[in-house]
Design a protein around this motif. Structure first.
Motif, mmCIF file in Angstrom:
data_model
loop_
_atom_site.group_PDB
_atom_site.id
_atom_site.type_symbol
_atom_site.label_atom_id
_atom_site.label_comp_id
_atom_site.label_asym_id
_atom_site.label_seq_id
_atom_site.Cartn_x
_atom_site.Cartn_y
_atom_site.Cartn_z
ATOM 1 N N SER A 1 0.853 -1.192 0.000
ATOM 2 C CA SER A 1 0.000 0.000 0.000
ATOM 3 C C SER A 1 0.883 1.233 0.000
ATOM 4 O O SER A 1 2.088 1.147 0.272
ATOM 5 C CB SER A 1 -0.913 0.028 1.230
ATOM 6 O OG SER A 1 -0.153 0.318 2.395
ATOM 7 N N ALA A 2 0.282 2.364 -0.289
ATOM 8 C CA ALA A 2 1.023 3.627 -0.279
ATOM 9 C C ALA A 2 1.562 3.925 1.112
ATOM 10 O O ALA A 2 2.688 4.421 1.272
ATOM 11 C CB ALA A 2 0.123 4.763 -0.751
ATOM 12 N N SER A 3 0.784 3.590 2.137
ATOM 13 C CA SER A 3 1.199 3.899 3.513
ATOM 14 C C SER A 3 2.405 3.048 3.919
ATOM 15 O O SER A 3 3.353 3.544 4.535
ATOM 16 C CB SER A 3 0.046 3.675 4.490
ATOM 17 O OG SER A 3 -0.431 2.343 4.411
ATOM 18 N N ALA B 1 -0.824 8.529 4.956
ATOM 19 C CA ALA B 1 -1.079 8.173 3.559
ATOM 20 C C ALA B 1 -2.558 8.122 3.202
ATOM 21 O O ALA B 1 -2.926 8.203 2.037
ATOM 22 C CB ALA B 1 -0.414 6.838 3.232
ATOM 23 N N ASP C 1 -4.825 5.604 3.338
ATOM 24 C CA ASP C 1 -5.437 4.397 2.793
ATOM 25 C C ASP C 1 -5.957 3.525 3.930
ATOM 26 O O ASP C 1 -5.902 3.905 5.108
ATOM 27 C CB ASP C 1 -4.453 3.640 1.897
ATOM 28 C CG ASP C 1 -3.160 3.271 2.629
ATOM 29 O OD1 ASP C 1 -3.194 3.124 3.863
ATOM 30 O OD2 ASP C 1 -2.113 3.124 1.961
ATOM 31 N N ARG C 2 -6.445 2.337 3.601
ATOM 32 C CA ARG C 2 -7.081 1.510 4.633
ATOM 33 C C ARG C 2 -6.074 1.014 5.667
ATOM 34 O O ARG C 2 -6.424 0.787 6.824
ATOM 35 C CB ARG C 2 -7.844 0.337 4.009
ATOM 36 C CG ARG C 2 -6.990 -0.705 3.326
ATOM 37 C CD ARG C 2 -7.861 -1.755 2.634
ATOM 38 N NE ARG C 2 -7.042 -2.847 2.116
ATOM 39 C CZ ARG C 2 -7.251 -4.122 2.406
ATOM 40 N NH1 ARG C 2 -8.244 -4.485 3.199
ATOM 41 N NH2 ARG C 2 -6.482 -5.060 1.880
ATOM 42 N N TYR C 3 -4.808 0.840 5.278
ATOM 43 C CA TYR C 3 -3.799 0.448 6.249
ATOM 44 C C TYR C 3 -3.507 1.604 7.210
ATOM 45 O O TYR C 3 -3.273 1.395 8.399
ATOM 46 C CB TYR C 3 -2.514 0.008 5.545
ATOM 47 C CG TYR C 3 -2.602 -1.329 4.843
ATOM 48 C CD1 TYR C 3 -3.738 -2.143 4.952
ATOM 49 C CD2 TYR C 3 -1.547 -1.796 4.075
ATOM 50 C CE1 TYR C 3 -3.802 -3.360 4.311
ATOM 51 C CE2 TYR C 3 -1.608 -3.037 3.428
ATOM 52 C CZ TYR C 3 -2.746 -3.815 3.553
ATOM 53 O OH TYR C 3 -2.815 -5.031 2.927
ATOM 54 N N SER C 4 -3.509 2.817 6.690
ATOM 55 C CA SER C 4 -3.360 4.004 7.545
ATOM 56 C C SER C 4 -4.490 4.072 8.557
ATOM 57 O O SER C 4 -4.274 4.348 9.741
ATOM 58 C CB SER C 4 -3.380 5.284 6.704
ATOM 59 O OG SER C 4 -2.169 5.498 6.054
ATOM 60 N N ASP C 5 -5.689 3.833 8.072
ATOM 61 C CA ASP C 5 -6.859 3.890 8.958
ATOM 62 C C ASP C 5 -6.746 2.837 10.058
ATOM 63 O O ASP C 5 -7.076 3.102 11.221
ATOM 64 C CB ASP C 5 -8.146 3.672 8.147
ATOM 65 C CG ASP C 5 -8.448 4.830 7.208
ATOM 66 O OD1 ASP C 5 -7.880 5.927 7.429
ATOM 67 O OD2 ASP C 5 -9.221 4.637 6.261
#
Length: 801
Positions: A335-337, A357, A359-363
């Motif tokens: 992912s971008a993050s 970043a 994205d869902r990993y950031s969240d």
């Protein structure tokens, strides 16, 4: 230090008890290890005709535990010989020996009634002045000692080691309500200076500090994973180094700890938590309960959140599919993050990049982190008095790079609190008051000093770990840099002592470091009393710049390679000839050129966790920065002092050690192997390394330092060379080494023996350096050596070809 611990008694010989006894032995403390008396004979004991009354049977549990110390991986002892410092015994026959001890540690089963009964027995033979502590991971110190006399309770406290005791830095000290403050201060000093621990003072609350917050964080992560639908491996990709946490992240950590152990620790808070809200978090999730019931406890049962299976291609680590309870292949999380975190340097920047970043990993990272930060803030005052204690506990006990409050500073205190409140979360009042008072962080750096929010809420107070802890980072902030380039710096430590610090990538030795060594020698010669070679990177030095050597070798720039090696050799020789004392202070990985950078020093003061070795044969080469020469010199000097000592057997062992790229498993092991000399020193607390090295320099100056006089080296010559080569031929014929290994071994034997000269010939240091360089250059031209170098650079491990 007002109390010296010479003798200790450890009661309970399980994994933790024997591990604590081992660490006491590592520190030079004699230890009596006790356990219960067995009620049944083993089959082996019956065959030997033993009875339940025989000493060997009655001491069996403790003796077996001591016997396992030499086989356990990772090794609990710095040196297997230290097991002799531990004596086995049993509670029935040897409890009275407590009266001869300075410190008694109970490490029995985590059961309040059992511990209370044991303390009652201990008190019957206890004498005033003897410190008694419990290694409990969460049972109340006050409840445990409630039935004891007040005099006993003044000497009783909690000393919670983390597993494994040798490797985990954290030691939580938990005073009881009656514990004498002087005893607490003594034990803190003993923990730091004798046992090499990072000590925090915890309050007598369930699971104390690190396990309280760490368990909470793991449970929150599990809850968020269930809600988000992420896989086990995805969560570990987010909650590992990308968030400033260990590679084991969340679920690999749980597998290592053991799911049953984790459930027990969580239940301890669940049963004692004051609020229903907190109880709900620590209630065992159905997923964990099911896994425990199935016996899927992690590494000890072969499966947990991960399972290792053999396949046609080798072995594969599968992850648990939480929906089906099947084990499925892992997919690389991308992912971008995660990419942003990977590119960022340092835990602060990585965490900030991960969260930024969008994205869902950031969240996911934010949803976990926000709850952990708020929980830590909410527990301040309940589990510990200071935020520094909480931060240190998480860094030292869970290997987080940043504690909760340091993390809060990294992501922006004001901004993150505003976001938390926007999302409807309750922020502890003291945090909002702190911000309202004009503070934008919990820590701040001013004039090279670090300040932290004071326990009294009156503003900031200076972070002070004592005079034994010297921070090179802080000295740089105070403008104490004398000289600097991209690879190294010379820093003023005060009192006329300078420190040469490596800070190249991986602290690998290249032209920048060699240039700085030259400049440092001249600077110290003119303006300082002595020099310390030390740094505070992850590792001291992993060797020379292998990439540069490979590029030059592949381009057949042999004059360039020759110049590089000659520069390295002459730099080390110049360091050795400095008329001022030089002390090297290595830690952790100290390999190849890193060892050769230490060998010219007058003394080496190594951290106990130092993995020290000349490993050049792993990349198809031999040591050529003076490593071979120094060993030949030491052997010759040993002969001159003790004429009855034969050179050949000593050199044979050195030949074997370098030829097999043997690396010490500790600083003490480096002494056993002969890498370190008798006058070198090993200390347990790595944080005190720089201070100890500086004191050593000052001690030599005070004693009237005189530099060593260059002497000729007596070599074993062609006859001794043949003996070493014969041993290598035997290993090759036995299939233990390859044809290329044999070539390298022959070159190594040629150098260590002093070449083709008669036995007993006296040669100069420069003569041996020339032999080193010639052998090194010839090996650089070998295609198989270049293949080994390439493999090490790309794969990070040695190639057998």
């Amino acid at each position: 230090m007002t109390k010296t611990i010479r003798k200790a008694v450890v009661i309970g010989s399980g994994i933790m008890g024997s591990g604590i006894a081992a660490q006491l032995a590592n520190a030079g403390i004699s230890c009596l290890l006790l356990d219960v008396v067995p009620q049944q004979l083993t089959a082996d004991e019956e065959r030997k005709g033993l009875t339940l009354e025989d000493t060997a049977v009655r001491n069996r549990l403790a003796a077996a535990a001591i016997g396992k110390l030499g086989k356990t991986k990772p090794a609990p002892l710095y040196d297997p010989a230290f097991a002799a410092r531990i004596t086995p015994g049993n509670i029935e026959d040897h409890l009275s020996l407590i009266g001869e001890a300075d410190w008694v540690i109970e490490v029995v089963v985590e059961n309040l009634a059992v511990k209370q009964q044991l303390l009652a027995k201990i008190e019957q033979v206890w004498k005033p002045g003897i410190i008694v502590s419990s290694n409990t991971s969460g049972i109340s110190i006050n409840e445990m000692s409630a039935g004891c006399s007040e005099a006993f309770r003044t000497h009783f406290l909690g000393t919670h080691f983390f597993n494994p005791p040798r490797y985990m830095k954290l030691l939580e000290i938990i005073p009881g309500e009656k514990t004498d403050p002087a005893i607490v201060a003594q034990m803190k000093e003993i923990g730091e200076k004798v046992l090499g621990k990072g000590v925090v003072l915890a309050k007598d609350t369930p699971n104390f500090i690190a396990n309280r917050i760490g368990t909470y964080g793991l449970l929150v992560t599990l809850r968020e994973m269930t809600a988000s639908g992420l896989t086990v491996s995805e969560v570990d990709a987010i909650t590992g180094p990308a968030m400033g946490r260990p590679k084991s992240a969340t679920f690999r950590t749980l597998d290592l700890v053991g799911l049953d152990t984790f459930v027990h620790v969580a239940a301890n808070v669940y049963e004692q938590a004051a609020s229903e809200q907190e109880r709900s978090v620590f209630e065992t999730p159905a997923l964990l309960q099911t896994m425990v019931e199935k016996g899927w406890l992690g590494e000890k049962t072969g499966q947990g959140f991960y399972q290792k299976r053999k396949t046609e291609k080798g072995s594969e680590i599968l992850q648990l599919d939480l929906a089906t309870f099947d084990y499925i292949p892992q997919k690389k999380a991308a992912s971008a993050s995660l990419e942003a975190a990977k590119l960022a340097k340092g835990a602060r920047a990585k965490t900030k990049a991960l969260l930024g970043a969008g994205d869902r990993y950031s969240d996911f990272a934010w949803n976990v982190l926000k709850h952990v930060l708020l929980y830590a803030a909410d527990k301040l005052g309940e589990i510990a008095d200071s935020i520094q204690e909480i931060d240190d506990a998480m860094k030292w006990g869970f290997s987080w790079e940043l504690g909760p409050f340091e993390t809060w500073d990294a992501i922006g205190l004001e901004r993150s609190v505003a976001r938390m409140e926007q999302e409807g979360l309750a922020v502890p009042g003291w945090v909002k008051e702190w911000i309202a008072a004009g503070n934008s962080s919990f820590y701040k750096l001013e004039a090279g000093n670090i300040y932290v929010r004071s326990s009294s809420m009156n503003g900031y107070e200076e972070v002070d770990y004592g005079p034994e802890v010297i921070s090179l980072r802080q000295l740089k902030e105070r403008n104490r840099v004398i000289r600097s380039n991209a690879g190294a710096s010379l820093i003023d430590l005060g009192d006329g002592v300078a420190c040469l610090e490596f800070h190249s990538p991986n602290n690998a030795i290249g032209a920048d470091i060699l240039t700085m060594i030259h400049q440092s020698v001249e600077e110290v010669r003119s303006n300082y009393e002595g020099l310390v070679i030390a740094n505070q990177g992850r590792n001291f030095c992993v060797g020379a710049n292998l990439m540069l050597l490979l590029m030059e070798a592949q381009d057949e720039e042999w004059d360039e390679v020759n110049d590089i090696i000659q520069l390295f050799q002459q730099t080390m020789l110049k360091l050795k000839r400095l008329e001022k004392p030089v002390v090297a202070a290595p830690h952790r990985m100290t390999l190849g050129g890193g060892v050769e950078a230490c060998m010219p020093a007058d003394q080496v003061i190594a951290a106990a966790e130092t993995y020290y070795g000349l490993v050049e044969v792993g990349v198809g080469l031999i040591p050529a920065g003076g490593g071979c020469k120094e060993f030949a010199l030491r052997t010759s000097q040993q002969y001159s002092k003790y004429p009855d000592v034969e050179l050949q057997p000593v050199l044979n062992e050195i030949f074997r050690m370098i030829g097999t790229a043997t690396v010490s498993t500790s600083g003490h092991d480096a002494k056993r192997l002969g890498y370190l000399q008798a006058h070198d020193k090993v200390i347990l607390n790595q944080d005190h390394l720089l201070h100890e090295a500086k004191q050593s320099v000052l001690g030599m100056v005070k004693a009237g330092y005189e530099p060593a006089v260059e002497s000729k080296i007596k070599v074993v010559g062609s006859e001794g060379k043949a003996v070493m080569q014969l041993g290598a031929i035997g290993m090759h014929q036995g299939g233990y080494i390859s044809e290329h290994d044999l070539l390298i071994a022959n070159k190594l034997a040629h150098v260590l023996a002093g070449g083709d000269v008669p036995a007993g010939t006296l040669v100069s240091e420069q003569y041996l350096l020339d032999l080193e360089r010639e052998a090194f250059l010839s090996l650089c031209g070998e295609p198989k050596t270049q293949a080994r170098m390439q493999h090490m650079l790309t794969k990070g491990k040695a190639l057998r070809n």
